[in-house]
Scaffold this motif. Structure first.
Motif, PDB file in Angstrom:
ATOM      1  N   TRP A 184       0.818  -1.209   0.000  1.00 31.10           N
ATOM      2  CA  TRP A 184       0.000   0.000   0.000  1.00 31.10           C
ATOM      3  C   TRP A 184       0.853   1.260   0.000  1.00 31.10           C
ATOM      4  O   TRP A 184       0.642   2.177  -0.785  1.00 31.10           O
ATOM      5  CB  TRP A 184      -0.927  -0.018   1.215  1.00 31.10           C
ATOM      6  N   ALA A 194       3.893   1.565  -0.942  1.00 30.12           N
ATOM      7  CA  ALA A 194       4.661   1.642  -2.189  1.00 30.12           C
ATOM      8  C   ALA A 194       3.811   2.178  -3.336  1.00 30.12           C
ATOM      9  O   ALA A 194       4.291   2.957  -4.163  1.00 30.12           O
ATOM     10  CB  ALA A 194       5.239   0.278  -2.544  1.00 30.12           C
ATOM     11  N   SER A 195       2.530   1.764  -3.390  1.00 31.11           N
ATOM     12  CA  SER A 195       1.679   2.187  -4.502  1.00 31.11           C
ATOM     13  C   SER A 195       0.208   1.900  -4.193  1.00 31.11           C
ATOM     14  O   SER A 195      -0.330   0.874  -4.606  1.00 31.11           O
ATOM     15  CB  SER A 195       2.085   1.462  -5.787  1.00 31.11           C
ATOM     16  N   PRO A 196      -0.464   2.799  -3.472  1.00 30.77           N
ATOM     17  CA  PRO A 196      -1.857   2.561  -3.088  1.00 30.77           C
ATOM     18  C   PRO A 196      -2.786   2.291  -4.278  1.00 30.77           C
ATOM     19  O   PRO A 196      -3.658   1.429  -4.205  1.00 30.77           O
ATOM     20  CB  PRO A 196      -2.274   3.832  -2.365  1.00 30.77           C
ATOM     21  N   SER A 201      -2.112   0.857  -7.042  1.00 28.65           N
ATOM     22  CA  SER A 201      -1.895  -0.489  -7.574  1.00 28.65           C
ATOM     23  C   SER A 201      -2.577  -1.542  -6.704  1.00 28.65           C
ATOM     24  O   SER A 201      -3.032  -2.561  -7.205  1.00 28.65           O
ATOM     25  CB  SER A 201      -0.396  -0.811  -7.652  1.00 28.65           C
ATOM     26  N   TYR A 257      -0.515   9.294  -2.553  1.00 27.29           N
ATOM     27  CA  TYR A 257       0.841   9.467  -2.036  1.00 27.29           C
ATOM     28  C   TYR A 257       1.549   8.122  -1.940  1.00 27.29           C
ATOM     29  O   TYR A 257       0.956   7.126  -1.545  1.00 27.29           O
ATOM     30  CB  TYR A 257       0.797  10.141  -0.660  1.00 27.29           C
ATOM     31  N   ARG A 258       2.819   8.097  -2.299  1.00 33.22           N
ATOM     32  CA  ARG A 258       3.621   6.870  -2.254  1.00 33.22           C
ATOM     33  C   ARG A 258       4.853   7.085  -1.394  1.00 33.22           C
ATOM     34  O   ARG A 258       5.374   8.196  -1.315  1.00 33.22           O
ATOM     35  CB  ARG A 258       4.088   6.479  -3.655  1.00 33.22           C
ATOM     36  N   PRO A 275       8.284   5.569  -1.771  1.00 33.44           N
ATOM     37  CA  PRO A 275       9.062   4.692  -2.647  1.00 33.44           C
ATOM     38  C   PRO A 275      10.247   4.002  -1.976  1.00 33.44           C
ATOM     39  O   PRO A 275      10.693   2.962  -2.443  1.00 33.44           O
ATOM     40  CB  PRO A 275       9.546   5.632  -3.755  1.00 33.44           C
ATOM     41  N   ARG A 291       9.451   2.696   4.347  1.00 34.49           N
ATOM     42  CA  ARG A 291       8.232   1.899   4.544  1.00 34.49           C
ATOM     43  C   ARG A 291       8.383   0.968   5.745  1.00 34.49           C
ATOM     44  O   ARG A 291       7.472   0.840   6.561  1.00 34.49           O
ATOM     45  CB  ARG A 291       7.896   1.095   3.284  1.00 34.49           C
TER      46      ARG A 291
END
Length: 125
Positions: A91, A93-95, A97, A106-107, A109, A114
């Protein structure tokens, strides 16, 4: 306009954190990483008024989209996600996706950031 202001701070903080080396992040206080990465949009108290995002207290182990004080997107409310290490990592990393149609864009990366955030959120029970 306050939502635009919050978004700008978050993106700026995220970009700054994304360019820091992992070793630098690993030495960071997890609460400070939360402040930079998340606090513009999220609180850690279910009693505080929600910001642009839901409160993140007691998120670990909870089903996504179920914090009673927040109005979630239909996509997240209908998901079957239970927040654990793997789901939170994906999540963050890439909500979009993980849950297409969610309103969080917001990510985070940086994998080290994380990891720190997930460990921090686990302790917010």
């Amino acid at each position: 306009m306050p939502h635009v202001w919050h978004f700008t701070i978050v993106v700026t903080g995220g970009l700054l954190a994304a360019i820091l080396p992992s070793a630098t992040l690993a030495q960071q206080d997890p609460a400070a990483v939360f402040q930079v990465q998340c606090a513009a949009c999220h609180t850690l108290s279910g009693k505080a008024s929600p910001r642009i995002g839901p409160p993140l207290n007691e998120i670990y182990g909870r089903r996504a989209g179920t914090q009673p004080s927040f109005r979630y997107s239909n996509a997240l409310s209908k998901s079957d996600i239970v927040w654990d290490d793997a789901s939170l990592d994906a999540w963050l990393a890439s909500p979009q996706s993980v849950v297409p149609g969610t309103t969080m864009v917001y990510r985070v990366p940086n994998p080290a950031a994380r990891k720190l955030l997930i460990e921090f959120l686990k302790r917010q029970q």
